[in-house]
Design a protein around this motif. Structure first.
Motif, PDB file in Angstrom:
ATOM      1  N   ASN A 238       0.858  -1.181   0.000  1.00 36.74           N
ATOM      2  CA  ASN A 238       0.000   0.000   0.000  1.00 36.74           C
ATOM      3  C   ASN A 238       0.893   1.229   0.000  1.00 36.74           C
ATOM      4  O   ASN A 238       1.858   1.315   0.758  1.00 36.74           O
ATOM      5  CB  ASN A 238      -0.875   0.002   1.250  1.00 36.74           C
ATOM      6  CG  ASN A 238      -1.842  -1.166   1.245  1.00 36.74           C
ATOM      7  OD1 ASN A 238      -2.705  -1.259   0.377  1.00 36.74           O
ATOM      8  ND2 ASN A 238      -1.670  -2.078   2.195  1.00 36.74           N
ATOM      9  N   VAL A 239       0.590   2.148  -0.910  1.00 38.41           N
ATOM     10  CA  VAL A 239       1.395   3.366  -0.993  1.00 38.41           C
ATOM     11  C   VAL A 239       0.490   4.558  -0.701  1.00 38.41           C
ATOM     12  O   VAL A 239      -0.639   4.622  -1.199  1.00 38.41           O
ATOM     13  CB  VAL A 239       2.036   3.516  -2.388  1.00 38.41           C
ATOM     14  CG1 VAL A 239       2.802   4.831  -2.500  1.00 38.41           C
ATOM     15  CG2 VAL A 239       2.967   2.340  -2.673  1.00 38.41           C
ATOM     16  N   MET A 240       0.954   5.470   0.145  1.00 35.98           N
ATOM     17  CA  MET A 240       0.172   6.684   0.413  1.00 35.98           C
ATOM     18  C   MET A 240       1.137   7.837   0.654  1.00 35.98           C
ATOM     19  O   MET A 240       2.344   7.643   0.776  1.00 35.98           O
ATOM     20  CB  MET A 240      -0.729   6.468   1.626  1.00 35.98           C
ATOM     21  CG  MET A 240       0.003   6.072   2.883  1.00 35.98           C
ATOM     22  SD  MET A 240      -1.139   5.438   4.108  1.00 35.98           S
ATOM     23  CE  MET A 240      -0.045   5.260   5.505  1.00 35.98           C
ATOM     24  N   GLU A 241       0.587   9.041   0.692  1.00 35.61           N
ATOM     25  CA  GLU A 241       1.440  10.198   0.948  1.00 35.61           C
ATOM     26  C   GLU A 241       1.356  10.590   2.413  1.00 35.61           C
ATOM     27  O   GLU A 241       0.334  10.394   3.051  1.00 35.61           O
ATOM     28  CB  GLU A 241       0.974  11.380   0.083  1.00 35.61           C
ATOM     29  CG  GLU A 241       1.462  11.278  -1.329  1.00 35.61           C
ATOM     30  CD  GLU A 241       0.989  12.436  -2.193  1.00 35.61           C
ATOM     31  OE1 GLU A 241       0.600  13.484  -1.635  1.00 35.61           O
ATOM     32  OE2 GLU A 241       1.021  12.266  -3.425  1.00 35.61           O
ATOM     33  N   GLY A 242       2.434  11.140   2.928  1.00 36.30           N
ATOM     34  CA  GLY A 242       2.392  11.574   4.317  1.00 36.30           C
ATOM     35  C   GLY A 242       3.289  12.793   4.540  1.00 36.30           C
ATOM     36  O   GLY A 242       4.301  12.957   3.861  1.00 36.30           O
ATOM     37  N   THR A 243       2.855  13.649   5.476  1.00 35.81           N
ATOM     38  CA  THR A 243       3.669  14.809   5.832  1.00 35.81           C
ATOM     39  C   THR A 243       4.268  14.562   7.213  1.00 35.81           C
ATOM     40  O   THR A 243       3.546  14.236   8.154  1.00 35.81           O
ATOM     41  CB  THR A 243       2.798  16.081   5.898  1.00 35.81           C
ATOM     42  OG1 THR A 243       2.001  16.118   4.720  1.00 35.81           O
ATOM     43  CG2 THR A 243       3.636  17.337   6.013  1.00 35.81           C
ATOM     44  N   VAL A 244       5.581  14.688   7.294  1.00 34.63           N
ATOM     45  CA  VAL A 244       6.241  14.467   8.581  1.00 34.63           C
ATOM     46  C   VAL A 244       5.885  15.637   9.503  1.00 34.63           C
ATOM     47  O   VAL A 244       6.007  16.802   9.119  1.00 34.63           O
ATOM     48  CB  VAL A 244       7.766  14.360   8.406  1.00 34.63           C
ATOM     49  CG1 VAL A 244       8.446  14.155   9.754  1.00 34.63           C
ATOM     50  CG2 VAL A 244       8.100  13.213   7.446  1.00 34.63           C
ATOM     51  N   LEU A 245       5.395  15.308  10.704  1.00 26.87           N
ATOM     52  CA  LEU A 245       5.000  16.374  11.626  1.00 26.87           C
ATOM     53  C   LEU A 245       6.148  16.710  12.570  1.00 26.87           C
ATOM     54  O   LEU A 245       6.580  17.849  12.668  1.00 26.87           O
ATOM     55  CB  LEU A 245       3.762  15.952  12.414  1.00 26.87           C
ATOM     56  CG  LEU A 245       2.493  15.728  11.565  1.00 26.87           C
ATOM     57  CD1 LEU A 245       1.345  15.224  12.435  1.00 26.87           C
ATOM     58  CD2 LEU A 245       2.086  17.018  10.853  1.00 26.87           C
ATOM     59  N   SER A 246       6.643  15.699  13.277  1.00 27.96           N
ATOM     60  CA  SER A 246       7.729  15.982  14.230  1.00 27.96           C
ATOM     61  C   SER A 246       8.474  14.700  14.523  1.00 27.96           C
ATOM     62  O   SER A 246       7.968  13.605  14.300  1.00 27.96           O
ATOM     63  CB  SER A 246       7.143  16.526  15.541  1.00 27.96           C
ATOM     64  OG  SER A 246       6.313  15.518  16.107  1.00 27.96           O
ATOM     65  N   ALA A 247       9.692  14.837  14.967  1.00 27.75           N
ATOM     66  CA  ALA A 247      10.468  13.680  15.392  1.00 27.75           C
ATOM     67  C   ALA A 247      10.665  13.786  16.888  1.00 27.75           C
ATOM     68  O   ALA A 247      10.811  14.890  17.412  1.00 27.75           O
ATOM     69  CB  ALA A 247      11.813  13.664  14.681  1.00 27.75           C
ATOM     70  N   PRO A 270      13.092  15.522   7.416  1.00 35.11           N
ATOM     71  CA  PRO A 270      12.811  16.717   8.226  1.00 35.11           C
ATOM     72  C   PRO A 270      11.308  16.994   8.337  1.00 35.11           C
ATOM     73  O   PRO A 270      10.554  16.694   7.407  1.00 35.11           O
ATOM     74  CB  PRO A 270      13.512  17.833   7.458  1.00 35.11           C
ATOM     75  CG  PRO A 270      13.594  17.341   6.054  1.00 35.11           C
ATOM     76  CD  PRO A 270      13.715  15.856   6.135  1.00 35.11           C
ATOM     77  N   PRO A 271      10.857  17.552   9.456  1.00 35.30           N
ATOM     78  CA  PRO A 271       9.437  17.890   9.613  1.00 35.30           C
ATOM     79  C   PRO A 271       8.993  18.823   8.497  1.00 35.30           C
ATOM     80  O   PRO A 271       9.765  19.670   8.042  1.00 35.30           O
ATOM     81  CB  PRO A 271       9.390  18.592  10.975  1.00 35.30           C
ATOM     82  CG  PRO A 271      10.571  18.065  11.707  1.00 35.30           C
ATOM     83  CD  PRO A 271      11.619  17.818  10.688  1.00 35.30           C
ATOM     84  N   GLY A 272       7.771  18.637   8.020  1.00 36.81           N
ATOM     85  CA  GLY A 272       7.242  19.458   6.935  1.00 36.81           C
ATOM     86  C   GLY A 272       7.401  18.803   5.575  1.00 36.81           C
ATOM     87  O   GLY A 272       6.688  19.137   4.640  1.00 36.81           O
ATOM     88  N   ALA A 273       8.349  17.843   5.466  1.00 40.45           N
ATOM     89  CA  ALA A 273       8.569  17.186   4.172  1.00 40.45           C
ATOM     90  C   ALA A 273       7.399  16.264   3.839  1.00 40.45           C
ATOM     91  O   ALA A 273       6.840  15.625   4.716  1.00 40.45           O
ATOM     92  CB  ALA A 273       9.857  16.386   4.208  1.00 40.45           C
ATOM     93  N   ILE A 274       7.058  16.257   2.547  1.00 41.83           N
ATOM     94  CA  ILE A 274       5.993  15.344   2.103  1.00 41.83           C
ATOM     95  C   ILE A 274       6.647  14.178   1.377  1.00 41.83           C
ATOM     96  O   ILE A 274       7.406  14.370   0.422  1.00 41.83           O
ATOM     97  CB  ILE A 274       4.999  16.062   1.163  1.00 41.83           C
ATOM     98  CG1 ILE A 274       4.477  17.334   1.835  1.00 41.83           C
ATOM     99  CG2 ILE A 274       3.844  15.132   0.801  1.00 41.83           C
ATOM    100  CD1 ILE A 274       3.587  18.171   0.939  1.00 41.83           C
ATOM    101  N   ARG A 275       6.374  12.981   1.863  1.00 43.71           N
ATOM    102  CA  ARG A 275       6.997  11.789   1.268  1.00 43.71           C
ATOM    103  C   ARG A 275       5.940  10.742   0.967  1.00 43.71           C
ATOM    104  O   ARG A 275       4.850  10.748   1.541  1.00 43.71           O
ATOM    105  CB  ARG A 275       8.009  11.184   2.256  1.00 43.71           C
ATOM    106  CG  ARG A 275       9.224  12.067   2.494  1.00 43.71           C
ATOM    107  CD  ARG A 275      10.185  12.045   1.326  1.00 43.71           C
ATOM    108  NE  ARG A 275      10.907  10.797   1.278  1.00 43.71           N
ATOM    109  CZ  ARG A 275      12.114  10.609   1.814  1.00 43.71           C
ATOM    110  NH1 ARG A 275      12.705  11.605   2.459  1.00 43.71           N
ATOM    111  NH2 ARG A 275      12.728   9.461   1.729  1.00 43.71           N
TER     112      ARG A 275
END
Ligand SMILES: Nc1ncnc2c1ncn2[C@@H]1O[C@H](COP(=O)(O)OP(=O)(O)O)[C@@H](O)[C@H]1O
Ligand SMILES: [Mg+2]
Lengths: 347, 284
Positions: A238-247, A270-275
């Motif tokens: 399953n592939v989806m998009e996600g935005t990193v919020l915080s580490a 890094p936070p904010g990146a969309i992967r």
């Protein structure tokens, strides 16, 4: 020495770029598979290695020697054709002897090599038959034998099993691998069947539209696909998009996805990146609290059940060992941080 | 059941095969009968071996037999030798290959007589060839090229006319060989000559046999090229036959005709066997 070094090989047919800068090193005795959908350039690359196609750019070395401009008849490679390409007017024995006679080997040497291979491939009873008197599986073995008697530095296979039925395919697959190990051959194997690639190979090159998406061991390809193409092509992740919020600084990060905020292993994004992210259908922890979904389709597969579930309007595939879930049921499931894989950046 | 099957097959074949057999049979029968003095068009009909012994005793007959076989065999060989490389070259389509193929087959559309007259014009004493060769300083004076003793003119015309036919048959045969089979031979170390000898030749031998046999029979029975461009000191079998007929000697003409058929039959068989043996030579 049978090592192959492919450096920056590019091939264009007019405007169309069939291969874009492929680089690959294959060690002596290694079994490497070129895997990809139809039309991605697998055969083209194989034909460049065997010499039937000249690359537009880049070079091929076999055993340390640059063979890029050498015609196929002078290369120490042997190709097993998808169509078998047996000589229809020659008997099995004459087919097997063809290359050895071209090499002008002695009578005894030819006889002993042919005997050796025909015994190994269980062709001894068919030696005086013509190809059209053989079954598909037998023809396939003659084609394999014709390449093997040459004892080439490199053996190349172009979808050799695609004309066999499923049961024979599994059997010949094992046979090919056993013989490749017995003779310590360096092999490049082409297939569009990901299960075949994973089962047979030391390493797999995943090709997509003439590019190498990832070159890795089967285990790594499965556990850590580098791109969404690989994730989807191998095992239908399953592939989806996600935005990193915080580490959290302790190895975990939170990601906002269409199915909710998930915890994933911190991959240094890094936070904010969309992967793009992927997760395997069998990694869904069904029954665990977390995500809710509705089962829209169920396919019982024997040792597991394939479910298509609707989560917030998007469909995903999950697999479970449970056989009590029915279409229309509401389920909950969770994903473990380690099972979420970061892929390429979006945009 | 098998009887019924055989009868069905026979009945289905009758309209085509029956007609052919009836026509051929009638011609062969009349020719053979006439050669033995029967079915005389003028005078008495009586069975006699005299026409055979008379004709076969003639030096002109002996010369005609040898000459016609010479023209037939060489025309067949030259035609296929030229057609093979062209067929292999045109196996895979490339830019312009259709046009080249069409141009090469053009002689099929030109009548032999027209070609023969054109040819005579080119090689005549004051013709194009003589002028060009003198112009280039290669020949000092004009040469007599017409009706040469070795029938080179006839062979050129026969080859020109028949090569396209051989090309037609061989192109089909060569195209039927799959790319993979040729690539496999190459991969196993066969260069272009080995690929021809060991793969293309044995796999196209049927087309080759058909081309050779049909060209041989046609050239064996040549009349028009021989009359226009052939040597004047000997006759082809067809010429001899027409000569006898012209003198009203139908029975001797029939003897020549029957001989021609027999030579065509035996010669074809021998050519076909020879072609098979040479082209199919198993790898040794
Ligand atoms: N000789 C050629 N001329 C033009 N295009 C070609 C030629 N050979 C292959 N291609 C194109 O290159 C691409 C890759 O082909 P191929 O290597 O046969 O794919 P695969 O074996 O992965 O199915 C395809 O899109 C195909 O149409
Ligand atoms: Mg292919």
């Amino acid at each position: 020495m049978g090592a192959i070094r492919i450096s920056g090989v590019t091939k264009s047919f007019g405007e169309f770029q069939a291969l874009s800068s492929i680089s690959l090193e294959v060690a002596q005795g290694e079994f490497v598979t070129l895997l990809g959908p139809s039309g991605c350039g697998k055969t083209t690359l194989l034909k460049i290695i065997s010499g039937f196609i000249e690359p537009t750019d880049g070079q091929i070395e076999i055993g340390g020697e640059n063979v890029t401009r050498l015609p196929p008849e002078q290369r120490d490679t042997a190709l097993c054709f998808q169509s078998y390409a047996l000589f229809p007017h020659l008997t099995v024995r004459e087919n097997l002897e063809f290359g050895l006679r071209q090499k002008k080997l002695g009578r005894d040497e030819i006889a002993s090599r042919v005997r050796d291979v025909s015994t190994k491939l269980e062709l001894a009873a068919q030696m005086d038959k013509l190809p059209n008197q053989l079954s598909g599986g037998q023809q396939q073995r003659v084609s394999l034998g014709r390449a093997l008697v040459m004892r080439p530095s490199v053996i190349l296979f172009d979808e050799p099993l695609s004309n066999l039925d499923a049961k024979l395919r599994d059997q010949v697959r094992i046979e090919i691998r056993r013989i490749q190990k017995d003779y310590d051959l360096t092999a490049i194997y082409v297939t569009h069947d990901q299960a075949e690639a994973l089962a047979m190979s030391d390493r797999v090159v995943v090709l997509n539209q003439g590019r190498a998406e990832q070159i890795d061991t089967p285990e790594r390809l499965y556990a850590a696909p580098a791109t969404s193409f690989v994730a989807d092509f191998i095992g239908s992740a399953n592939v989806m998009e996600g935005t990193v919020l915080s580490a959290d600084g302790a190895g975990l990060c939170t990601v906002e996805t269409p199915i909710g905020v998930l915890e994933a292993k911190d991959a240094g994004v890094p936070p904010g990146a969309i992967r793009r992210l992927s997760w395997r259908p069998e990694k869904a922890q069904i029954g665990e609290p977390g995500l809710t979904a509705t089962v829209t389709h169920r396919a019982f597969q024997g040792h597991f059940t394939d479910l298509t579930v609707d989560t917030g309007g998007t469909l995903y595939r999950v697999q479970t060992g449970r056989d009590d879930i029915r279409e229309g049921d509401g389920i909950t499931f969770a994903l473990r941080p380690a099972d979420i894989v970061f892929l390429e950046a979006v945009g | 059941m098998t009887l019924r099957r055989a009868a069905t097959i026979l009945l289905l074949l009758m309209p085509g095969l029956g007609l052919i057999l009836a026509l051929i049979g009638a011609v062969v029968y009349i020719a053979v009968a006439q050669s033995f003095g029967l079915y005389s068009l003028m005078g008495e009909s009586a069975f006699s071996l005299a026409f055979w012994s008379d004709t076969m005793g003639k030096k002109a007959f002996d010369k005609a037999v040898r000459y016609s076989i010479y023209v037939g065999v060489l025309s067949a060989i030259f035609s296929v030798i030229l057609a093979y490389p062209l067929a292999i070259w045109l196996r895979k389509p490339f830019a312009g290959s259709v046009t080249i193929g069409a141009v090469l087959k053009a002689p099929l559309l030109v009548h032999g007589l027209v070609a023969a007259f054109l040819y005579i014009n080119i090689i005549s004493y004051n013709g194009l060839l003589n002028q060009v060769m003198q112009g280039l300083g290669i020949w000092d004076g004009p040469k007599r090229l017409q009706n040469d003793r070795n029938a080179i003119g006839v062979l050129i015309l026969q080859t020109w006319k028949n090569m396209p036919f051989a090309l037609l048959l061989l192109t089909g045969a060569v195209q039927a060989i799959s790319d993979d089979v040729l690539d496999a031979a190459r991969d196993l170390g066969a260069g272009s000559w080995a690929r021809f000898r060991k793969v293309i030749a044995p796999l196209t031998v049927s087309g080759l046999q058909a081309a050779m046999v049909i060209i041989f029979i046609g050239a064996l029975a040549d009349f028009s090229f021989q009359t226009i461009a052939g040597p004047t000191n000997r006759q082809s079998l067809a010429q001899l036959m027409v000569n006898f007929k012209g003198r009203g000697d139908w029975h001797s003409a029939a003897v020549v005709g029957v001989s021609m058929m027999a030579i065509a039959l035996i010669g074809s068989a021998l050519l076909a066997v020879a072609a098979r043996m040479i082209m199919r030579g198993r790898l040794k």
